[in-house]
Design a protein around this motif. Sequence first.
Motif, PDB file in Angstrom:
ATOM      1  N   GLY A 126       7.451   3.030  -3.881  1.00 45.97           N
ATOM      2  CA  GLY A 126       6.064   2.673  -4.150  1.00 45.97           C
ATOM      3  C   GLY A 126       5.160   2.896  -2.959  1.00 45.97           C
ATOM      4  N   SER A 127       4.129   2.063  -2.888  1.00 46.42           N
ATOM      5  CA  SER A 127       3.133   2.227  -1.835  1.00 46.42           C
ATOM      6  C   SER A 127       3.637   1.780  -0.468  1.00 46.42           C
ATOM      7  CB  SER A 127       1.864   1.455  -2.196  1.00 46.42           C
ATOM      8  OG  SER A 127       2.168   0.072  -2.287  1.00 46.42           O
ATOM      9  N   SER A 128       4.819   1.154  -0.416  1.00 46.03           N
ATOM     10  CA  SER A 128       5.346   0.726   0.875  1.00 46.03           C
ATOM     11  C   SER A 128       6.507   1.601   1.346  1.00 46.03           C
ATOM     12  CB  SER A 128       5.774  -0.743   0.816  1.00 46.03           C
ATOM     13  OG  SER A 128       6.782  -0.921  -0.144  1.00 46.03           O
ATOM     14  N   ALA A 129       6.550   2.827   0.878  1.00 47.13           N
ATOM     15  CA  ALA A 129       7.591   3.752   1.335  1.00 47.13           C
ATOM     16  C   ALA A 129       7.221   4.316   2.701  1.00 47.13           C
ATOM     17  CB  ALA A 129       7.763   4.885   0.328  1.00 47.13           C
ATOM     18  N   ILE A 130       8.242   4.584   3.470  1.00 47.78           N
ATOM     19  CA  ILE A 130       8.074   5.247   4.768  1.00 47.78           C
ATOM     20  C   ILE A 130       8.501   6.697   4.571  1.00 47.78           C
ATOM     21  CG2 ILE A 130       8.864   5.347   7.161  1.00 47.78           C
ATOM     22  CD1 ILE A 130       9.480   2.312   6.898  1.00 47.78           C
ATOM     23  N   ARG A 131       7.632   7.626   4.937  1.00 41.38           N
ATOM     24  CA  ARG A 131       7.932   9.048   4.759  1.00 41.38           C
ATOM     25  C   ARG A 131       8.213   9.691   6.103  1.00 41.38           C
ATOM     26  NH1 ARG A 131       3.531  13.404   3.168  1.00 41.38           N
ATOM     27  NH2 ARG A 131       3.108  12.986   5.337  1.00 41.38           N
ATOM     28  N   LEU A 132       9.317  10.404   6.161  1.00 38.35           N
ATOM     29  CA  LEU A 132       9.654  11.180   7.350  1.00 38.35           C
ATOM     30  C   LEU A 132       9.571  12.654   6.984  1.00 38.35           C
ATOM     31  CD1 LEU A 132      12.875   9.307   8.542  1.00 38.35           C
ATOM     32  CD2 LEU A 132      10.542   8.970   9.340  1.00 38.35           C
ATOM     33  N   SER A 133       8.806  13.411   7.724  1.00 38.77           N
ATOM     34  CA  SER A 133       8.741  14.862   7.537  1.00 38.77           C
ATOM     35  C   SER A 133       9.602  15.493   8.625  1.00 38.77           C
ATOM     36  CB  SER A 133       7.302  15.366   7.654  1.00 38.77           C
ATOM     37  OG  SER A 133       6.521  14.826   6.622  1.00 38.77           O
ATOM     38  N   ILE A 134      10.575  16.254   8.212  1.00 41.74           N
ATOM     39  CA  ILE A 134      11.510  16.867   9.150  1.00 41.74           C
ATOM     40  C   ILE A 134      10.927  18.204   9.598  1.00 41.74           C
ATOM     41  CG2 ILE A 134      13.896  17.580   9.504  1.00 41.74           C
ATOM     42  CD1 ILE A 134      13.354  14.534   8.713  1.00 41.74           C
TER      43      ILE A 134
ATOM     44  N   ASP B 170      15.344  -4.154  11.271  1.00 41.31           N
ATOM     45  CA  ASP B 170      15.667  -5.151  10.249  1.00 41.31           C
ATOM     46  C   ASP B 170      16.466  -4.604   9.070  1.00 41.31           C
ATOM     47  OD1 ASP B 170      14.197  -6.886  11.824  1.00 41.31           O
ATOM     48  OD2 ASP B 170      12.367  -6.642  10.631  1.00 41.31           O
ATOM     49  N   ARG B 171      16.563  -3.268   8.979  1.00 36.74           N
ATOM     50  CA  ARG B 171      17.254  -2.607   7.871  1.00 36.74           C
ATOM     51  C   ARG B 171      16.611  -2.908   6.519  1.00 36.74           C
ATOM     52  NH1 ARG B 171      18.826   0.675  11.136  1.00 36.74           N
ATOM     53  NH2 ARG B 171      20.840   0.586  12.089  1.00 36.74           N
ATOM     54  N   ARG B 172      15.301  -3.088   6.548  1.00 39.05           N
ATOM     55  CA  ARG B 172      14.521  -3.243   5.323  1.00 39.05           C
ATOM     56  C   ARG B 172      13.100  -2.769   5.604  1.00 39.05           C
ATOM     57  NH1 ARG B 172      11.308  -7.756   5.613  1.00 39.05           N
ATOM     58  NH2 ARG B 172      11.876  -9.236   7.214  1.00 39.05           N
ATOM     59  N   VAL B 173      12.408  -2.376   4.542  1.00 42.68           N
ATOM     60  CA  VAL B 173      11.025  -1.924   4.695  1.00 42.68           C
ATOM     61  C   VAL B 173      10.162  -3.151   4.977  1.00 42.68           C
ATOM     62  CG1 VAL B 173       9.090  -0.813   3.533  1.00 42.68           C
ATOM     63  CG2 VAL B 173      11.406   0.054   3.186  1.00 42.68           C
ATOM     64  N   PRO B 174       9.387  -3.128   6.044  1.00 39.58           N
ATOM     65  CA  PRO B 174       8.602  -4.303   6.451  1.00 39.58           C
ATOM     66  C   PRO B 174       7.354  -4.501   5.584  1.00 39.58           C
ATOM     67  CG  PRO B 174       8.203  -2.492   7.946  1.00 39.58           C
ATOM     68  CD  PRO B 174       9.248  -2.020   6.977  1.00 39.58           C
ATOM     69  N   ALA B 175       7.481  -5.218   4.483  1.00 40.55           N
ATOM     70  CA  ALA B 175       6.377  -5.412   3.538  1.00 40.55           C
ATOM     71  C   ALA B 175       5.086  -5.918   4.190  1.00 40.55           C
ATOM     72  CB  ALA B 175       6.815  -6.343   2.411  1.00 40.55           C
ATOM     73  N   PRO B 176       5.143  -6.849   5.151  1.00 40.89           N
ATOM     74  CA  PRO B 176       3.885  -7.317   5.755  1.00 40.89           C
ATOM     75  C   PRO B 176       3.097  -6.215   6.467  1.00 40.89           C
ATOM     76  CG  PRO B 176       5.656  -8.845   6.255  1.00 40.89           C
ATOM     77  CD  PRO B 176       6.287  -7.638   5.624  1.00 40.89           C
ATOM     78  N   LEU B 177       3.745  -5.123   6.814  1.00 45.54           N
ATOM     79  CA  LEU B 177       3.044  -4.028   7.481  1.00 45.54           C
ATOM     80  C   LEU B 177       2.429  -3.046   6.480  1.00 45.54           C
ATOM     81  CD1 LEU B 177       5.458  -3.277  10.452  1.00 45.54           C
ATOM     82  CD2 LEU B 177       3.346  -4.602  10.460  1.00 45.54           C
ATOM     83  N   PHE B 178       2.503  -3.383   5.185  1.00 42.01           N
ATOM     84  CA  PHE B 178       1.902  -2.566   4.129  1.00 42.01           C
ATOM     85  C   PHE B 178       0.929  -3.429   3.327  1.00 42.01           C
ATOM     86  CE2 PHE B 178       5.827  -0.321   4.997  1.00 42.01           C
ATOM     87  CZ  PHE B 178       5.444   1.000   4.939  1.00 42.01           C
ATOM     88  N   PRO B 179      -0.136  -3.924   3.963  1.00 41.57           N
ATOM     89  CA  PRO B 179      -1.058  -4.790   3.231  1.00 41.57           C
ATOM     90  C   PRO B 179      -1.772  -4.026   2.122  1.00 41.57           C
ATOM     91  CG  PRO B 179      -1.994  -4.190   5.333  1.00 41.57           C
ATOM     92  CD  PRO B 179      -0.593  -3.646   5.314  1.00 41.57           C
TER      93      PRO B 179
ATOM     94  N   SER C 149      -4.873  -3.005   0.250  1.00 38.30           N
ATOM     95  CA  SER C 149      -6.271  -2.923   0.659  1.00 38.30           C
ATOM     96  C   SER C 149      -7.170  -3.603  -0.368  1.00 38.30           C
ATOM     97  CB  SER C 149      -6.692  -1.463   0.820  1.00 38.30           C
ATOM     98  OG  SER C 149      -6.820  -0.852  -0.452  1.00 38.30           O
ATOM     99  N   ALA C 150      -8.337  -3.994   0.079  1.00 35.36           N
ATOM    100  CA  ALA C 150      -9.305  -4.600  -0.829  1.00 35.36           C
ATOM    101  C   ALA C 150      -9.693  -3.619  -1.928  1.00 35.36           C
ATOM    102  CB  ALA C 150     -10.538  -5.052  -0.044  1.00 35.36           C
ATOM    103  N   LYS C 151      -9.780  -2.330  -1.573  1.00 35.36           N
ATOM    104  CA  LYS C 151     -10.112  -1.311  -2.580  1.00 35.36           C
ATOM    105  C   LYS C 151      -9.034  -1.230  -3.649  1.00 35.36           C
ATOM    106  CE  LYS C 151     -12.979   1.868   0.045  1.00 35.36           C
ATOM    107  NZ  LYS C 151     -13.077   3.239   0.560  1.00 35.36           N
ATOM    108  N   ALA C 152      -7.790  -1.261  -3.225  1.00 34.27           N
ATOM    109  CA  ALA C 152      -6.687  -1.179  -4.194  1.00 34.27           C
ATOM    110  C   ALA C 152      -6.683  -2.396  -5.109  1.00 34.27           C
ATOM    111  CB  ALA C 152      -5.356  -1.052  -3.467  1.00 34.27           C
ATOM    112  N   ARG C 153      -6.932  -3.574  -4.531  1.00 36.30           N
ATOM    113  CA  ARG C 153      -7.011  -4.799  -5.341  1.00 36.30           C
ATOM    114  C   ARG C 153      -8.149  -4.698  -6.351  1.00 36.30           C
ATOM    115  NH1 ARG C 153      -5.376  -7.625  -1.125  1.00 36.30           N
ATOM    116  NH2 ARG C 153      -7.430  -7.760  -0.213  1.00 36.30           N
ATOM    117  N   ARG C 154      -9.275  -4.192  -5.898  1.00 37.99           N
ATOM    118  CA  ARG C 154     -10.447  -4.050  -6.762  1.00 37.99           C
ATOM    119  C   ARG C 154     -10.160  -3.074  -7.904  1.00 37.99           C
ATOM    120  NH1 ARG C 154     -15.131  -6.778  -6.992  1.00 37.99           N
ATOM    121  NH2 ARG C 154     -16.920  -5.530  -7.478  1.00 37.99           N
ATOM    122  N   GLN C 155      -9.536  -1.947  -7.581  1.00 39.17           N
ATOM    123  CA  GLN C 155      -9.207  -0.970  -8.617  1.00 39.17           C
ATOM    124  C   GLN C 155      -8.233  -1.568  -9.628  1.00 39.17           C
ATOM    125  OE1 GLN C 155     -10.776   1.864  -9.015  1.00 39.17           O
ATOM    126  NE2 GLN C 155     -11.965   1.467  -7.189  1.00 39.17           N
TER     127      GLN C 155
END
Length: 153
Positions: free
Chosen positions: A22-30, A68-77, A79-85
């Motif tokens: 989802g929106s909290s994925a971390i993408r690595l470009s090799i 932590d071996r997990r995606v850090p959800a708090p670092l993916f807030p 946005s107000a725009k996304a909430r509004r949409q």
Amino acid sequence: MPVPAVHLKTRSGGEEVLIGSGSSAIRLSIASGTLLSEPVRLAYRLAGTDQLVLRALALHRLAMFFRDRRVPAPLFPVSAKARRQADLLRVLDVLAATSSHRAVAETLFGAALVARDWTGGSDYLRSRTHRLIRQARRLAADGHLAHLRSAFR
């Protein structure tokens, strides 16, 4: 619990890895080499200073994932725009079932708040609901995709 990861081959022959979902994925470009043949050593490239804060945040997210071996959800807030949409799409869903503005408010803000403030001394809740309904109707009239594109620019 394992974290989902997806390995992608790009059309240009490169590779990308998505860690999480989802929106909290971390993408690595090799940039060179492959992840498929043997262990790898990662190097982070910073090119230029435009969007440096966002790039540093991406690196911080990756570091927290390794720690932590997990995606850090708090670092993916969200946005107000996304909430509004999301609220506008919820309004459209309610309007498809009923034309009641009060029903829209109950869906968005909860029945208890609406029962207390809908006919109270202030019209803030009705005004907010009417504004969201107007915006949602505009969203539907203009076409969802065009409106969402402009909202995230």
